[in-house]
Design an enzyme around this catalytic site. Structure first.
Site, PDB file in Angstrom:
ATOM      1  CB  SER A  22       6.391  -4.595 -11.133  1.00  0.00           C
ATOM      2  OG  SER A  22       5.176  -5.047 -11.701  1.00  0.00           O
ATOM      3  CG  HIS A  46       8.350  -7.993 -13.345  1.00  0.00           C
ATOM      4  ND1 HIS A  46       8.902  -9.271 -13.454  1.00  0.00           N
ATOM      5  CD2 HIS A  46       7.114  -8.177 -12.837  1.00  0.00           C
ATOM      6  CE1 HIS A  46       8.025 -10.159 -13.021  1.00  0.00           C
ATOM      7  NE2 HIS A  46       6.934  -9.519 -12.640  1.00  0.00           N
ATOM      8  CG  ASP A  48       3.454  -8.270 -13.232  1.00  0.00           C
ATOM      9  OD1 ASP A  48       4.032  -9.366 -13.121  1.00  0.00           O
ATOM     10  OD2 ASP A  48       3.666  -7.303 -12.474  1.00  0.00           O
ATOM     11  CG  MET A  50      -1.904 -10.177 -14.592  1.00  0.00           C
ATOM     12  SD  MET A  50      -2.553  -9.535 -13.030  1.00  0.00           S
ATOM     13  CE  MET A  50      -1.015  -9.014 -12.234  1.00  0.00           C
ATOM     14  CG  HIS A  79       5.126 -12.743 -13.833  1.00  0.00           C
ATOM     15  ND1 HIS A  79       4.930 -12.236 -12.566  1.00  0.00           N
ATOM     16  CD2 HIS A  79       4.680 -14.027 -13.800  1.00  0.00           C
ATOM     17  CE1 HIS A  79       4.384 -13.169 -11.801  1.00  0.00           C
ATOM     18  NE2 HIS A  79       4.222 -14.258 -12.517  1.00  0.00           N
ATOM     19  CG  MET A  81       0.786 -14.004 -13.281  1.00  0.00           C
ATOM     20  SD  MET A  81       0.768 -12.562 -12.212  1.00  0.00           S
ATOM     21  CE  MET A  81       1.679 -11.417 -13.239  1.00  0.00           C
ATOM     22  CG  MET A 150       5.439 -15.285  -8.172  1.00  0.00           C
ATOM     23  SD  MET A 150       3.868 -14.718  -8.789  1.00  0.00           S
ATOM     24  CE  MET A 150       3.769 -13.091  -8.044  1.00  0.00           C
ATOM     25  CG  ASP A 188       6.923 -10.388  -8.942  1.00  0.00           C
ATOM     26  OD1 ASP A 188       6.681  -9.257  -8.500  1.00  0.00           O
ATOM     27  OD2 ASP A 188       6.295 -10.911  -9.890  1.00  0.00           O
TER      28      ASP A 188
HETATM   29  C1  DX5 Z   1       1.823  -9.670  -8.811  1.00  0.00           C
HETATM   30  C2  DX5 Z   1       2.872  -9.295  -9.813  1.00  0.00           C
HETATM   31  C3  DX5 Z   1       3.977  -8.455  -9.297  1.00  0.00           C
HETATM   32  C4  DX5 Z   1       3.536  -7.123  -8.786  1.00  0.00           C
HETATM   33  C5  DX5 Z   1       4.467  -6.687  -7.708  1.00  0.00           C
HETATM   34  O1  DX5 Z   1       0.977 -10.606  -9.380  1.00  0.00           O
HETATM   35  O2  DX5 Z   1       3.480 -10.459 -10.328  1.00  0.00           O
HETATM   36  O3  DX5 Z   1       4.988  -8.298 -10.281  1.00  0.00           O
HETATM   37  O4  DX5 Z   1       3.541  -6.142  -9.778  1.00  0.00           O
HETATM   38  O5  DX5 Z   1       3.956  -5.521  -7.167  1.00  0.00           O
HETATM   39  P1  DX5 Z   1       4.362  -5.077  -5.696  1.00  0.00           P
HETATM   40  O6  DX5 Z   1       5.831  -4.796  -5.718  1.00  0.00           O
HETATM   41  O7  DX5 Z   1       3.510  -3.892  -5.485  1.00  0.00           O
HETATM   42  O8  DX5 Z   1       4.024  -6.235  -4.778  1.00  0.00           O
HETATM   43 ZN    ZN Z   2       5.211 -10.194 -11.628  1.00  0.00          ZN
END
Ligand code: DX5
Ligand code: ZN
Length: 234
Positions: A22, A46, A48, A50, A79, A81, A150, A188
């Site tokens: 990630s 991956h 993220d 947001m 992903h 969010m 998740m 994740d």
């Molecule tokens: C959290 C993200 C994850 C995050 C995971 O909202 O969706 O993808 O990056 O990070 P770790 O592995 O540090 O929990």
């Molecule tokens: Zn994620």
């Protein structure tokens, strides 16, 4: 435009576990170097996204993804969010994303989201936050290339793994296998070599790890430790 060829057929579907570092835990001032450092050891990236609204945090969007796309052939698993994911599909596809996952909490009936993703040339998946039961996605798993379970609440990296989600991974595995569906199961949040075997045994195909990879002084060794933990040392 090499990413245009990364349609569904490109998505890796071999039996061994797939590792998806990630980007959230990478050094944002050195993103291309961080990705290049692990590229040949991982299966997908991956990403993220947001929006500061669906979750309080803000990360990165199309310009960063487009810049990274120019540096790597890795499959970008984005992903989302965000509160309005569908509006981002076209721009994300243009930036070089390969797959988008949408939270079922945002679109309880994701039929339109799935077809909009296909129309944009993207692979599609759904995400369940920890409190959301597997039942919420059952009618829609057939629309998915990926089902993301998740194991922390969305929004931040570095949180502790929530083991209570493992029965949901098991339920998803049973359902996908019994229905003969194509979706891979991704987990994740808070994944380490300590809990990766549990996630794998429950049925996860893809393991996301942020802190455990980019928070390690040797990210490649960290990836290999995760892979060995998930699949044994063979
Ligand atoms: C959290 C993200 C994850 C995050 C995971 O909202 O969706 O993808 O990056 O990070 P770790 O592995 O540090 O929990
Ligand atoms: Zn994620």
């Amino acid at each position: 435009m090499s990413h245009r060829s990364h349609g569904a057929a490109f998505y890796p579907r071999t039996m061994p576990v797939k590792i998806a570092p990630s980007l959230l835990a990478a050094d944002f001032a050195r993103l291309a170097d961080e990705v290049a450092g692990v590229e040949s050891h991982v299966d997908l990236l991956h990403v993220d996204v947001m929006d500061g609204h669906f979750v309080p945090n803000l990360t990165f969007g199309m310009p960063v993804i487009a810049s990274l796309r120019a540096t790597t052939e890795l499959y970008f698993d984005c992903h989302l969010m965000v509160s309005n994911p569908i509006s981002l599909f076209g721009p994300l596809a243009e930036a070089g994303a390969n797959l988008v996952t949408v939270h079922i909490e945002v679109h309880p009936d994701p039929t339109r989201a799935a077809s909009a993703a296909r129309d944009a040339g993207l692979d599609f998946g759904l995400v369940l936050s920890p409190p959301t039961p597997f039942d919420a996605v059952v009618p829609y798993v057939e629309l998915c290339d990926l089902l993301l379970v998740m194991s922390v609440n969305p929004g931040f990296g570095g949180q502790a793994f929530v083991p209570e989600v493992l029965p949901k991974v098991e339920a998803a595995r049973k359902f996908i296998d019994s229905e003969g569906l194509r979706a891979d199961i991704e987990i994740d949040g808070g994944i380490t070599p300590g809990n990766a075997p549990l996630a794998r045994a429950a049925g996860a195909d893809v393991i996301v790890a942020g802190t455990a990879v980019f928070g390690d002084p040797d990210p490649v060794a960290a990836v290999e430790r995760l892979r060995a933990a998930a699949d044994g040392d063979e």
